[in-house]
Design a protein around this motif. Structure first.
Motif, mmCIF file in Angstrom:
data_model
loop_
_atom_site.group_PDB
_atom_site.id
_atom_site.type_symbol
_atom_site.label_atom_id
_atom_site.label_comp_id
_atom_site.label_asym_id
_atom_site.label_seq_id
_atom_site.Cartn_x
_atom_site.Cartn_y
_atom_site.Cartn_z
ATOM 1 N N SER A 144 0.846 -1.198 0.000
ATOM 2 C CA SER A 144 0.000 0.000 0.000
ATOM 3 C C SER A 144 0.875 1.239 0.000
ATOM 4 O O SER A 144 2.010 1.222 0.461
ATOM 5 C CB SER A 144 -0.906 0.009 1.241
ATOM 6 N N GLY A 145 0.311 2.329 -0.510
ATOM 7 C CA GLY A 145 1.061 3.573 -0.551
ATOM 8 C C GLY A 145 1.473 4.053 0.822
ATOM 9 O O GLY A 145 2.622 4.450 1.041
ATOM 10 N N GLU A 185 11.204 1.155 -4.338
ATOM 11 C CA GLU A 185 10.093 2.082 -4.115
ATOM 12 C C GLU A 185 10.359 2.974 -2.912
ATOM 13 O O GLU A 185 10.046 4.171 -2.931
ATOM 14 C CB GLU A 185 8.794 1.298 -3.927
ATOM 15 N N SER A 197 -0.315 6.376 -4.535
ATOM 16 C CA SER A 197 -0.758 5.031 -4.869
ATOM 17 C C SER A 197 -2.126 5.123 -5.518
ATOM 18 O O SER A 197 -2.996 5.871 -5.046
ATOM 19 C CB SER A 197 -0.827 4.169 -3.603
ATOM 20 N N ARG A 200 -4.095 0.364 -6.099
ATOM 21 C CA ARG A 200 -3.138 -0.655 -5.658
ATOM 22 C C ARG A 200 -3.796 -1.700 -4.766
ATOM 23 O O ARG A 200 -3.498 -2.880 -4.869
ATOM 24 C CB ARG A 200 -1.978 0.012 -4.919
#
Length: 255
Positions: A144-145, A185, A197, A200
């Motif tokens: 996840s972002g 990342e 994100s 995602r």
């Protein structure tokens, strides 16, 4: 070698779970509530709710009002005052509310909990098309972002340990998480200062998030603006600048 953290069935601690759910309900309502309303919102029998409420009144955690509604007392707010001044002094709440008012989007506050991100506070969006993410929602930390944003606050050795635990806990049919890909990342996020994100975890949903300043031994926290994926991507720079500006306003230039 890291060991996977065991997940325990909360059935054996039902009362404790209900107490926490009750206080989370009041945090969401931000007002007193009747026993009937509490029972309805929590989905438990009214008789059980009455016992729960009366027990917490006896302990000084709830108080009964003249109209027979109840609300938490100052004893509740005193419990966590030593943990994190960023939260207890109201700065985080003010920051989140301002972000919500200016964007109309869902504002999320997250922390890392082993191999997950937990959204510990949510300001719901005011727009017609909005995300519905209740407080307590969990997301995978490596997928996840906000999870990657929080990983960026950790040293590389800790990131490696967490990814190892992710892979130990994964289902057999699930592909392992690639540490090198995660680190790539993370390095990009560290250089950028924020994470974005889109679709995602939830198709059509996205987030732009960044870290809050950390003092002493306080746990890393990240705040994010969540919305429809295509809008989040279009407004990435605008949202990122807004997050930086609000953090500077509430935490100072050092933030």
């Amino acid at each position: 070698m890291p060991r996977p953290r065991r997940s325990f069935d909360t059935g054996g601690v039902k009362s404790a779970t209900r107490v926490l759910a009750l206080f989370e309900l009041f945090d969401r309502l931000e007002r007193p509530a009747s026993v009937t309303e509490i029972a309805r919102e929590m989905g438990i029998p009214q008789s059980s709710t009455s016992m729960l409420v009366n027990g917490l009144i006896d302990l000084g955690y709830l108080t009964a009002l003249p109209d027979r509604r109840v609300q938490p007392t100052a004893r509740v707010s005193m419990l966590g005052r030593w943990i994190d001044g960023r939260v207890t002094d109201g700065r985080v709440t003010r920051l989140m509310r301002e972000l919500g008012e200016e964007t109309g989007e869902t504002i999320l506050l997250g922390i890392a909990s082993d191999i997950h991100v937990v959204y510990i506070a949510v300001i719901p969006a005011t727009r017609a098309m909005r995300l519905h993410i209740p407080a307590g929602t969990r997301r995978p930390i490596a997928g996840s972002g906000m999870g990657l944003m929080l990983l960026s606050a950790m040293d590389d050795a800790e990131i490696a340990r967490r990814i190892a635990r992710v892979n130990l806990a994964r289902e057999p049919e699930t592909a392992p998480v690639d540490l090198d890909a995660v680190m790539a990342e993370v390095r990009a996020i560290r250089a950028l200062g924020h994470a974005v994100s889109a679709s995602r975890i939830v198709p059509g949903a996205g987030i732009v998030c960044t870290l809050l300043p950390t003092a002493d031994q306080s746990q890393p926290m990240a705040v994010g603006i969540g919305g429809q994926a295509f809008e989040v991507v279009e407004k990435e720079k605008v949202f990122a600048a807004l997050l930086r500006g609000k953090i500077e306003r509430h935490f100072g230039a050092g933030g």
